[in-house]
Design an enzyme around this catalytic site. Structure first.
Site, PDB file in Angstrom:
ATOM      1  N   ASN A  38      28.452  79.640  69.726  1.00 17.61           N
ATOM      2  CA  ASN A  38      29.410  78.544  69.675  1.00 17.61           C
ATOM      3  C   ASN A  38      29.995  78.333  68.278  1.00 17.61           C
ATOM      4  O   ASN A  38      31.073  77.752  68.152  1.00 17.61           O
ATOM      5  CB  ASN A  38      28.724  77.251  70.143  1.00 17.61           C
ATOM      6  CG  ASN A  38      29.557  76.024  69.873  1.00 17.61           C
ATOM      7  OD1 ASN A  38      30.567  75.788  70.512  1.00 17.61           O
ATOM      8  ND2 ASN A  38      29.121  75.231  68.882  1.00 17.61           N
ATOM      9  N   TYR A  58      43.171  82.170  64.079  1.00 15.15           N
ATOM     10  CA  TYR A  58      42.263  81.553  65.042  1.00 15.15           C
ATOM     11  C   TYR A  58      42.431  82.160  66.430  1.00 15.15           C
ATOM     12  O   TYR A  58      41.466  82.579  67.071  1.00 15.15           O
ATOM     13  CB  TYR A  58      42.517  80.051  65.084  1.00 15.15           C
ATOM     14  CG  TYR A  58      41.604  79.294  66.026  1.00 15.15           C
ATOM     15  CD1 TYR A  58      40.296  79.003  65.653  1.00 15.15           C
ATOM     16  CD2 TYR A  58      42.056  78.872  67.275  1.00 15.15           C
ATOM     17  CE1 TYR A  58      39.454  78.314  66.512  1.00 15.15           C
ATOM     18  CE2 TYR A  58      41.217  78.180  68.135  1.00 15.15           C
ATOM     19  CZ  TYR A  58      39.927  77.903  67.757  1.00 15.15           C
ATOM     20  OH  TYR A  58      39.086  77.222  68.613  1.00 15.15           O
TER      21      TYR A  58
END
Length: 250
Positions: A83, A147
């Site tokens: 994560n 990103y």
């Protein structure tokens, strides 16, 4: 679940911490990894069956030290939740290589390093891998060249893991959150941005951290024993709508 152990990176806050709390509530033991040591210690305080491990997942040396430490503490590893991530946004022509590398180091390299180090333990338990990508890895958007590309790469890495590790009984899946109502998002999203997201999402709202954690926990569980190589957008339908829906809805 009494003896099952999950490793969760980026566990000090947000989706990571929500996943930790949900897994604990369902009887798992959890190794909590984060590079923010003070926040990690604070998050782990008072949590039974959870232990914090300071680790920067972009560091090969730290990962190589941390996985054996987790096995030394818990004795096994049944699930890895990758994560940990960083978000740096900017126009493509203003994204320098230093920014590109900072994003890739954590968002992509960290997923690779942690999973590689955990494979031997996951073979023993026929365990599972859940990588957290983003809706930005499924659809392009402005300001997200680093990103979005990093998250698209995580999606492909997940498929590679599923294809190559399935023979050992290891499952690998990917969750792509859409807009989530985190403290950070609410602090930086203007009302105009919030309204635009609501218009573009069929469910007309942001998701919550626990809603993403529910999907993660399912993929870690035996209930998902025949699910591998899947890319699941937990996004209120955002990815499915394409373009034009906000205007049509009026």
């Amino acid at each position: 679940m009494a003896n099952k152990v999950a490793l969760v990176t980026g566990a000090a806050r947000g989706i990571g911490l929500a996943t930790v709390n949900l897994m604990l509530a369902r009887g798992w033991q959890v190794a909590m990894l984060d590079r923010d040591a003070p926040e990690l210690d604070k998050a782990a305080r008072g949590l039974d069956d959870a232990m914090p491990f300071f680790c920067d997942v972009s560091s090969e040396e730290q990962v190589a030290e941390t996985i054996p430490a987790i096995l030394g503490r818990f004795g096994r590893l049944d699930a890895v939740v990758n994560n940990a991530g960083v978000a740096e946004f900017g126009p493509i022509e203003q994204t320098d290589f230093a920014m590109w590398r900072r994003v890739m180091d954590t968002n992509l390299d960290g997923v690779f390093l942690v999973t590689q180090a955990a494979i031997p333990a996951l073979k023993d338990t026929r365990g599972s891998i859940v990588n957290i990508a983003s809706i930005s890895g499924l659809r392009a958007s402005t300001l997200r060249v680093a990103y979005g590309t990093s998250k698209a790469a995580v999606i492909q890495l997940t498929r590679q893991q599923a294809a190559e590790l399935g023979e050992y009984g290891i499952r690998a899946n990917c969750v792509c959150p859409g807009p989530v109502r985190t403290k950070l998002a609410m602090a930086v999203h203007t009302q105009e941005i919030i309204d635009a997201y609501h218009d573009a999402i069929p469910l007309n709202r942001y998701g919550s951290e626990i809603e993403i954690a529910e999907v993660i926990a399912f993929l870690c569980s035996d209930q998902a024993s025949y699910v591998t190589g899947q890319i699941i957008a937990s996004d209120g339908g955002f990815e499915s709508t394409g373009v034009g829906l906000p205007a049509l809805r009026s």
